[in-house]
Scaffold this active site. Structure first.
Site, PDB file in Angstrom:
ATOM      1  N   SER A   1     -14.797  -5.124   3.395  1.00  0.00           N
ATOM      2  CA  SER A   1     -15.078  -4.448   2.124  1.00  0.00           C
ATOM      3  C   SER A   1     -14.728  -5.330   0.933  1.00  0.00           C
ATOM      4  CB  SER A   1     -14.346  -3.105   2.043  1.00  0.00           C
ATOM      5  OG  SER A   1     -12.973  -3.250   2.328  1.00  0.00           O
ATOM      6  N   GLY A   2     -13.722  -6.164   1.061  1.00  0.00           N
ATOM      7  CA  GLY A   2     -13.465  -7.228   0.102  1.00  0.00           C
ATOM      8  C   GLY A   2     -13.333  -6.830  -1.350  1.00  0.00           C
ATOM      9  N   GLY A   3     -12.608  -5.776  -1.654  1.00  0.00           N
ATOM     10  CA  GLY A   3     -12.390  -5.388  -3.041  1.00  0.00           C
ATOM     11  C   GLY A   3     -13.417  -4.426  -3.598  1.00  0.00           C
TER      12      GLY A   3
ATOM     13  N   ARG B   1       0.833  -1.213   0.000  1.00  0.00           N
ATOM     14  CA  ARG B   1       0.000   0.000   0.000  1.00  0.00           C
ATOM     15  C   ARG B   1       0.857   1.248   0.000  1.00  0.00           C
ATOM     16  NH1 ARG B   1      -5.240  -1.719   3.675  1.00  0.00           N
ATOM     17  NH2 ARG B   1      -5.597  -3.683   2.584  1.00  0.00           N
TER      18      ARG B   1
ATOM     19  N   GLU C   1     -14.133 -14.207  10.791  1.00  0.00           N
ATOM     20  CA  GLU C   1     -14.144 -13.654   9.428  1.00  0.00           C
ATOM     21  C   GLU C   1     -14.004 -14.744   8.368  1.00  0.00           C
ATOM     22  OE1 GLU C   1     -11.675 -10.495   6.562  1.00  0.00           O
ATOM     23  OE2 GLU C   1     -11.228 -10.585   8.704  1.00  0.00           O
TER      24      GLU C   1
ATOM     25  N   LYS D   1     -17.676 -11.163  10.876  1.00  0.00           N
ATOM     26  CA  LYS D   1     -17.173 -10.249   9.839  1.00  0.00           C
ATOM     27  C   LYS D   1     -17.231 -10.980   8.495  1.00  0.00           C
ATOM     28  CE  LYS D   1     -13.251  -7.373   8.431  1.00  0.00           C
ATOM     29  NZ  LYS D   1     -11.937  -6.777   8.795  1.00  0.00           N
TER      30      LYS D   1
ATOM     31  N   ARG E   1      -9.126  -1.071   3.437  1.00  0.00           N
ATOM     32  CA  ARG E   1      -8.944  -0.205   2.261  1.00  0.00           C
ATOM     33  C   ARG E   1     -10.097   0.771   2.064  1.00  0.00           C
ATOM     34  NH1 ARG E   1      -7.512  -4.785  -2.080  1.00  0.00           N
ATOM     35  NH2 ARG E   1      -8.866  -5.898  -0.635  1.00  0.00           N
TER      36      ARG E   1
END
Length: 337
Positions: free
Chosen positions: A266-268, A35, A181, A223, A299
């Site tokens: 959020s997963g992309g 990142r 998760e 999650k 993200r």
């Protein structure tokens, strides 16, 4: 009344406070390096600490965050003012958490799928993390959809569900609320109906395993992924209302009402998609259990902030403003009218 069970219940309820979510700042050294590379910043301890301090000390953001998931290095780090990050978060009324899994490894018997490592020595690590100030933990299982190859296989679903359940009970034994998760990746060309079937199947296996292992349902947080079409499917970037409806359908079928909060990954998804889909779920008329539906994004809270910061001290106020904007938008999206 069991004091430990009551403490877990209290922490889980606090993490699931309506209008608040959890910041996932648990990137490993390698992941955060990727990142930082996108903004031309070198992956050094100094820069990693600077980024985390920017996030944790952002004005007003604590009002939208119930907790922050840390990485081992971050849990032990100190900001420039001399306070540890745990102390900084607690001073803001935010609960410190810790990532305890050791990442994914090939799954024996189906090596193109993955299991999550980290159960060995987890009991001792949880004791230490509790002593260092963490009050919740996170473990990520990763499953993928590939209909041609029969993924996720029954083996992958069972192995990951049982690992999540073992992790959860170890955490609870040591006073840490487990964030469970099970992530179904967006990779692939599958349609949203396929994702709905797989999500329901995976969540059903996870909660069956949690019950079998004796996990305390009101002392944990779920999650999950949102139910979306695969990233290579033509409808991948549309239909926010359909995503919201399908996700609620999957959850209401299998998640016990005792679970206090469902905090989505959020997963992309883009920042805007993750926020809008959460907003639509909280405004849906579909009957459901009284869980808090909120966010645990990485993200989707940090992308704009990273771009605004660029690794420059003079950009910190602008970066914190961008971070606050995302926190505020998701806070508002997580409130049920």
């Amino acid at each position: 009344m069991d004091a430990r069970a009551e403490a877990l219940r209290t922490i889980a309820a606090a993490l699931a406070t309506p209008g608040k979510g959890v910041l996932a700042a648990d990137e490993s050294t390698g992941t955060i390096g990727k990142r930082l590379a996108t903004i031309g910043v070198e992956n050094t301890l100094e820069q990693r600490v600077a980024l985390r301090e920017l996030l944790f000390d952002a004005p007003n953001c604590a009002a939208a965050l119930s907790g922050v998931i840390l990485y081992d290095e971050t849990l032990r780090s100190t900001g420039k003012g001399g306070a540890t990050f745990v102390e900084m978060l607690r001073a803001n009324g935010t609960i410190p958490g810790i990532k305890v899994d050791a990442g994914v490894v090939p799954l024996p018997g189906s090596p193109e799928e993955t299991a999550t490592a980290g159960l060995d020595g987890l009991d001792e690590r949880c004791k230490e993390y509790y002593d260092l100030g963490a009050r919740f933990a996170k473990w990520r299982a990763v499953l993928k959809i590939d209909e041609a190859r029969g993924f996720p296989s029954a083996l992958a679903v069972a192995e990951n569900a049982n690992a999540l359940a073992r992790y959860a009970t170890i955490c609870q034994r040591n006073g840490l609320v487990p964030i469970v998760e099970p992530e179904i990746l967006m990779d692939g060309a599958h349609d949203i109906e396929t994702c709905l079937r797989v999500t329901r199947r995976v969540l059903d296996a996870v909660f069956s395993a949690l019950r079998l292992h004796g996990a305390q349902m009101d002392g944990m947080i779920l999650k999950p992924n949102m139910v979306t079409a695969g990233s290579a499917h033509p409808s991948a970037n549309g239909g926010d209302d359909v995503v919201a409806e399908m996700t609620l359908r999957a959850l209401r079928d299998v998640v016990p009402p005792a679970v206090p909060g469902i905090l989505f990954l959020s997963g992309g998804q883009t920042e805007e998609q993750a926020t809008e889909r959460l907003r639509l779920m909280n405004r849906s008329s579909i009957p459901r259990a009284p869980w808090t539906l909120s966010f645990s994004y990485g993200r989707a809270l940090q992308a704009s902030c990273l771009k605004a910061w660029g690794g420059k001290a003079e950009n910190v106020p602008a970066a914190q403003a961008a971070f606050f904007a995302r926190c505020k938008a998701n806070s508002e999206a997580s409130i049920r009218p």
